[in-house]
Design an enzyme around this catalytic site. Structure first.
Site, short mmCIF file in Angstrom:
data_model
loop_
_atom_site.label_atom_id
_atom_site.label_comp_id
_atom_site.label_asym_id
_atom_site.label_seq_id
_atom_site.Cartn_x
_atom_site.Cartn_y
_atom_site.Cartn_z
N GLY A 35 0.83 -1.21 0.00
CA GLY A 35 0.00 0.00 0.00
C GLY A 35 0.86 1.25 0.00
N ALA A 36 1.91 1.23 -0.82
CA ALA A 36 2.89 2.33 -0.77
C ALA A 36 2.57 3.46 -1.74
CB ALA A 36 4.29 1.79 -1.06
N ASN A 37 1.36 3.43 -2.35
CA ASN A 37 1.05 4.49 -3.30
C ASN A 37 0.35 5.69 -2.65
OD1 ASN A 37 -1.12 2.36 -3.32
ND2 ASN A 37 -2.22 4.08 -4.23
N GLY A 39 -0.68 7.87 1.41
CA GLY A 39 -0.71 7.97 2.86
C GLY A 39 0.59 7.58 3.54
N SER A 153 -3.83 -0.55 14.83
CA SER A 153 -4.58 0.70 15.04
C SER A 153 -5.08 0.73 16.47
CB SER A 153 -5.78 0.73 14.09
OG SER A 153 -6.68 1.75 14.47
N TYR A 180 -13.54 -3.72 11.12
CA TYR A 180 -12.23 -3.05 11.10
C TYR A 180 -11.48 -3.37 12.40
CZ TYR A 180 -8.62 0.58 10.72
OH TYR A 180 -7.41 1.25 10.65
N1 LIG Z 1 -4.68 7.11 8.96
C1 LIG Z 1 -4.96 6.76 10.20
O1 LIG Z 1 -5.38 7.58 11.02
C2 LIG Z 1 -4.72 5.35 10.64
C3 LIG Z 1 -4.99 5.02 11.98
C4 LIG Z 1 -4.74 3.74 12.42
C5 LIG Z 1 -4.22 2.79 11.56
N2 LIG Z 1 -3.98 3.13 10.25
C6 LIG Z 1 -3.44 2.08 9.37
O2 LIG Z 1 -2.39 2.62 8.58
C7 LIG Z 1 -2.29 1.87 7.38
C8 LIG Z 1 -2.10 2.81 6.20
O3 LIG Z 1 -3.28 3.54 6.00
P1 LIG Z 1 -3.32 5.06 5.52
O4 LIG Z 1 -3.89 5.85 6.64
O5 LIG Z 1 -2.04 5.46 4.94
O6 LIG Z 1 -4.47 4.97 4.41
P2 LIG Z 1 -4.43 5.11 2.82
O7 LIG Z 1 -3.83 6.40 2.40
O8 LIG Z 1 -5.83 4.81 2.37
O9 LIG Z 1 -3.47 3.94 2.39
C9 LIG Z 1 -3.88 2.60 2.37
C10 LIG Z 1 -3.10 1.89 1.30
O10 LIG Z 1 -3.52 0.52 1.28
C11 LIG Z 1 -3.75 0.16 -0.06
N3 LIG Z 1 -4.64 -0.97 -0.20
C12 LIG Z 1 -5.95 -1.06 0.12
N4 LIG Z 1 -6.43 -2.25 -0.24
C13 LIG Z 1 -5.42 -2.93 -0.83
C14 LIG Z 1 -5.31 -4.19 -1.43
N5 LIG Z 1 -6.36 -5.01 -1.55
N6 LIG Z 1 -4.12 -4.57 -1.93
C15 LIG Z 1 -3.05 -3.76 -1.86
N7 LIG Z 1 -3.10 -2.53 -1.31
C16 LIG Z 1 -4.28 -2.12 -0.82
C17 LIG Z 1 -4.33 1.41 -0.69
O11 LIG Z 1 -4.26 1.31 -2.09
P3 LIG Z 1 -5.29 2.15 -3.03
O12 LIG Z 1 -4.73 3.52 -3.15
O13 LIG Z 1 -5.23 1.36 -4.30
O14 LIG Z 1 -6.62 2.12 -2.36
C18 LIG Z 1 -3.38 2.44 -0.10
O15 LIG Z 1 -2.18 2.49 -0.83
C19 LIG Z 1 -3.53 0.99 7.31
O16 LIG Z 1 -3.18 -0.34 7.67
C20 LIG Z 1 -4.45 1.58 8.36
O17 LIG Z 1 -5.33 0.62 8.93
C21 LIG Z 1 -4.21 4.38 9.78
#
Ligand SMILES: NC(=O)c1ccc[n+]([C@@H]2O[C@H](COP(=O)([O-])OP(=O)(O)OC[C@H]3O[C@@H](n4cnc5c(N)ncnc54)[C@H](OP(=O)(O)O)[C@@H]3O)[C@@H](O)[C@H]2O)c1
Length: 318
Positions: A35-37, A39, A153, A180
């Site tokens: 998911g490196a594209n 956030g 999380s 979730y």
């Molecule tokens: N942001 C917060 O406040 C928060 C809080 C607690 C935990 N987290 C955790 O942090 C991690 C990163 O999340 P983020 O906040 O950076 O959100 P994000 O910007 O939505 O990034 C999530 C990434 O996961 C990818 N992804 C989703 N489904 C996938 C799949 N089936 N196969 C491969 N890649 C997939 C997305 O790809 P697409 O662009 O293609 O959708 C995106 O690159 C997650 O595990 C999340 O649960 C975040």
């Protein structure tokens, strides 16, 4: 092996001033970030590449992955990985061809979606966040040389979080928040059992977990409930930290000398924001019996099993 599964951190391990400029030189090392594209994944990938690592952006959409990689300074490569499809996970691992993976960052995630299934029929959040990473980790583990960091999380404590062994896919009543929470609790239990198995096998590899607190990313925009989405939009604006701060726990867990099974999060109030530090976890996330049971069930569901024998070291050659 030291174990911090139940304890809060001491001031010694807290590092309010720690930031990405303190990542050591990673020249010659390879990191795979799922998911490196966007956030936190993209921010962490960029910081690791800046420190000299060769970073593999493992993404489900190659074009968006390439656009993201173009923003990163350093050595990168984009590979397709859809965690919601176990055949894609196997293809990714098969194509790896034995190169060492120094750091595997299980970052990708989806949150509070309307009810959906993976290609293999699992509830989407459990299937993507936990089962996809479970399969990926076990398939790549013979090549991992340093550590596996998995994103959990604060939600692992919320929404009646527990592993519903009787109905992992919420077939008898879907609740997006509970699904979730279950998936994020699974990420922590996975880390616990992975570390136990690594230690038992005499492997030098460490399993750690991290959470970003509350970081403004794309994650919140996919929530199915419009009211929740509205609240999160406001939260993103006024409460959340940015993705750079949100990536620090991941980077700290990936590069600092911490005990296996450590859990890193922000040191501010409610672990919502702040500098990276060791944090505690719920009793449910510290239960070794549930962790073992989840592992066994995950092996059955994915058809992927533990790859290391007792005393077996990493197979990857530099
Ligand atoms: N942001 C917060 O406040 C928060 C809080 C607690 C935990 N987290 C955790 O942090 C991690 C990163 O999340 P983020 O906040 O950076 O959100 P994000 O910007 O939505 O990034 C999530 C990434 O996961 C990818 N992804 C989703 N489904 C996938 C799949 N089936 N196969 C491969 N890649 C997939 C997305 O790809 P697409 O662009 O293609 O959708 C995106 O690159 C997650 O595990 C999340 O649960 C975040």
């Amino acid at each position: 092996m030291a174990d911090n599964t139940k304890s809060k951190s001491t001031s010694k391990s807290t590092s309010k001033t720690w930031d990405a400029s303190r990542i050591p030189d990673l020249s010659g090392r390879t990191a795979v970030v799922t998911g490196a594209n966007s956030g936190i994944g993209l921010t962490a990938a960029a910081a690791l590449a800046r420190a000299g690592a060769h970073v593999v952006l493992a993404v489900r959409d190659l074009e968006r992955g390439r656009v993201a990689a173009a923003t990163v300074t350093g050595s990168t490569e984009v590979r397709r990985l859809d965690l919601a499809d176990l055949s894609s996970v196997r293809e990714f691992a098969d194509a790896w061809q034995g190169r060492p993976v120094d750091l595997l960052i299980n970052n990708a995630g989806v949150m509070m979606l309307p009810e959906q299934r993976t290609a293999d029929g699992f509830e989407m959040q459990f299937g993507t966040n936990h089962l996809g990473h479970f399969a990926l980790t076990n398939l790549l583990l013979p090549y991992v040389t340093d550590r596996v960091v998995t994103l959990a999380s604060g939600a692992h404590r919320l929404f009646d979080a527990r592993i519903r062994f009787e109905d992992l896919d919420f077939t008898s009543g879907y609740n997006p928040n509970r699904a979730y929470a279950q998936s994020k609790l699974a990420n922590l239990l996975f880390t616990l059992e992975l570390q136990r198995r690594l230690a038992q096998a005499g492997s030098p590899v460490r399993a750690l977990a991290a959470h970003p607190g509350y970081a403004a990313t794309n994650l919140q925009s996919h929530a199915g409930n419009p009211v929740a989405r509205g609240f999160m939009k406001i939260g993103n604006r006024f409460l959340a930290q940015d993705d750079k701060a949100g990536a620090l726990p991941t980077l700290y867990a990936a590069t600092q000398d911490l005990p296996g099974a450590s859990y890193v999060g922000p040191d501010g109030r409610g672990e919502m924001r702040g500098g990276p530090t060791l944090v505690g976890r719920s009793a449910a996330a510290s239960d070794p019996d549930v962790a073992r049971r989840l592992w066994t069930v995950s092996e059955e569901l994915t058809g992927v099993s533990w790859p290391l024998g007792a005393g077996e070291r990493v197979a990857a050659q530099r």
